[in-house]
Write a protein that holds these residues in place. Sequence first.
Motif, short mmCIF file in Angstrom:
data_model
loop_
_atom_site.label_atom_id
_atom_site.label_comp_id
_atom_site.label_asym_id
_atom_site.label_seq_id
_atom_site.Cartn_x
_atom_site.Cartn_y
_atom_site.Cartn_z
N SER A 1 0.81 -1.23 0.00
CA SER A 1 0.00 0.00 0.00
C SER A 1 0.84 1.28 0.00
CB SER A 1 -0.92 0.01 1.22
OG SER A 1 -0.15 0.10 2.42
N LYS A 2 2.14 1.17 -0.15
CA LYS A 2 3.01 2.36 -0.08
C LYS A 2 2.72 3.31 -1.23
CE LYS A 2 7.83 3.73 0.49
NZ LYS A 2 9.23 3.25 0.60
N PRO A 3 2.40 4.57 -0.95
CA PRO A 3 2.09 5.54 -2.01
C PRO A 3 3.36 6.04 -2.69
CG PRO A 3 1.98 6.64 0.10
CD PRO A 3 2.25 5.19 0.40
N GLN A 4 3.19 6.75 -3.80
CA GLN A 4 4.33 7.27 -4.54
C GLN A 4 4.92 8.52 -3.89
OE1 GLN A 4 3.07 7.88 -8.59
NE2 GLN A 4 2.99 5.68 -9.03
N ALA A 5 4.15 9.22 -3.09
CA ALA A 5 4.63 10.45 -2.46
C ALA A 5 4.13 10.53 -1.02
CB ALA A 5 4.17 11.68 -3.25
N VAL A 6 4.84 11.33 -0.24
CA VAL A 6 4.43 11.56 1.15
C VAL A 6 3.13 12.37 1.16
CG1 VAL A 6 5.07 12.72 3.30
CG2 VAL A 6 6.79 11.46 2.00
N VAL A 7 2.26 12.06 2.07
CA VAL A 7 0.98 12.75 2.17
C VAL A 7 1.19 14.11 2.84
CG1 VAL A 7 -1.33 12.71 3.18
CG2 VAL A 7 -0.32 10.60 2.26
N MET A 8 0.77 15.18 2.15
CA MET A 8 0.87 16.55 2.67
C MET A 8 -0.53 17.04 3.01
SD MET A 8 4.15 16.76 2.13
CE MET A 8 4.65 18.46 2.23
N LEU A 9 -0.65 17.65 4.19
CA LEU A 9 -1.95 18.12 4.65
C LEU A 9 -1.93 19.63 4.89
CD1 LEU A 9 -2.96 15.36 7.26
CD2 LEU A 9 -3.63 15.53 4.84
N ALA A 10 -2.84 20.33 4.24
CA ALA A 10 -3.06 21.73 4.55
C ALA A 10 -3.95 21.79 5.80
CB ALA A 10 -3.74 22.43 3.38
N PRO A 11 -4.02 22.93 6.45
CA PRO A 11 -4.89 23.03 7.63
C PRO A 11 -6.32 22.58 7.31
CG PRO A 11 -3.50 24.96 7.49
CD PRO A 11 -3.27 24.19 6.23
N GLY A 12 -6.84 21.65 8.12
CA GLY A 12 -8.20 21.15 7.92
C GLY A 12 -8.30 19.92 7.04
N GLU A 13 -7.25 19.56 6.32
CA GLU A 13 -7.30 18.40 5.46
C GLU A 13 -7.02 17.12 6.25
OE1 GLU A 13 -6.08 20.10 1.04
OE2 GLU A 13 -4.56 19.07 2.26
N SER A 14 -7.45 15.97 5.66
CA SER A 14 -7.33 14.69 6.36
C SER A 14 -6.61 13.66 5.51
CB SER A 14 -8.72 14.14 6.73
OG SER A 14 -9.42 15.03 7.57
N ALA A 15 -6.00 12.66 6.19
CA ALA A 15 -5.39 11.50 5.56
C ALA A 15 -6.00 10.25 6.19
CB ALA A 15 -3.87 11.53 5.76
N TYR A 16 -5.84 9.10 5.51
CA TYR A 16 -6.53 7.89 5.97
C TYR A 16 -5.58 6.68 5.93
CZ TYR A 16 -10.48 10.91 4.88
OH TYR A 16 -11.35 11.97 4.84
N ALA A 17 -5.87 5.73 6.79
CA ALA A 17 -5.17 4.45 6.79
C ALA A 17 -6.19 3.34 7.03
CB ALA A 17 -4.08 4.42 7.86
N GLY A 18 -6.09 2.29 6.24
CA GLY A 18 -7.01 1.16 6.40
C GLY A 18 -6.40 0.12 7.35
N ILE A 19 -7.23 -0.43 8.21
CA ILE A 19 -6.78 -1.42 9.19
C ILE A 19 -7.52 -2.73 8.97
CG2 ILE A 19 -6.56 -1.99 11.64
CD1 ILE A 19 -6.61 1.02 12.23
#
Length: 249
Positions: free
Chosen positions: A172-190
């Motif tokens: 599941s490794k993405p091509q780039a690091v996840v960048m978050l602006a204020p208020g934005e979200s990132a996700y991980a599946g478990i």
Amino acid sequence: MNVTAYRRGRTVRTIAASMLAVAALSVTAACSGGGDGGSDNAGKANSSASAPVSKDNQDGKENQDGKDNQGGKENQGGKEEATGGAAGDAGDAGVKDAKSQTQKSGGGSESEPVGDCDINKTAISLQNVKSPVNHMLLKATNKAGVDCKLVGYPGLKFGAEAQAATPVNEDSKPQAVVMLAPGESAYAGITTSAADGSGAEGGEVDSLEVFIDGSEDPKPVELPGGSVYVDSAAKVTYWQTDAQTALTW
């Protein structure tokens, strides 16, 4: 013979001869003077005609021609230099404009690097999902006033007795690091357990601690329903930019 008459005649002849001699001398002198004068004048005329141009006159002519030509060349050089200078200024201005645009867009080596998200300024929540089965979705939201990045994957510690963090799904490794602006979200599946029941060492756990890269301390996260069944098949994905991708693995 009359002596008196003889003397008179002789005197007359003598006087006449003297006058002739004086006249001859006058004519000779006149001829000589005229010839000398003519020779001098002719010599002066020839000298004037054949004399070289004086240095002053020659310099004046050369200065007039050479200076004009040299001046024209200098003026041409000045014009070229002015043109080159204008092109250089335009080039410098173009470079400065490009540099300014790069800085405004946040790119380039001079822009400030984006730091890791602060776990104390990141809201983390967990929810159950209907599909796929035995899966949960972890959500991290940037609550800071600046951009931040979520590197890698979240560290999960299910239950107080857990000896190691939940393994990551390397696929599941993405091509780039996840960048978050204020208020934005990132996700991980478990994945909590094997869907076919093949997992070992399973059991119910009632707590979860989440670690993120850049922070040493974990953040406790409430489990939906208070507990969840976890076995040896449990895995977690890398941080993703959307929930659907996080649940695909």
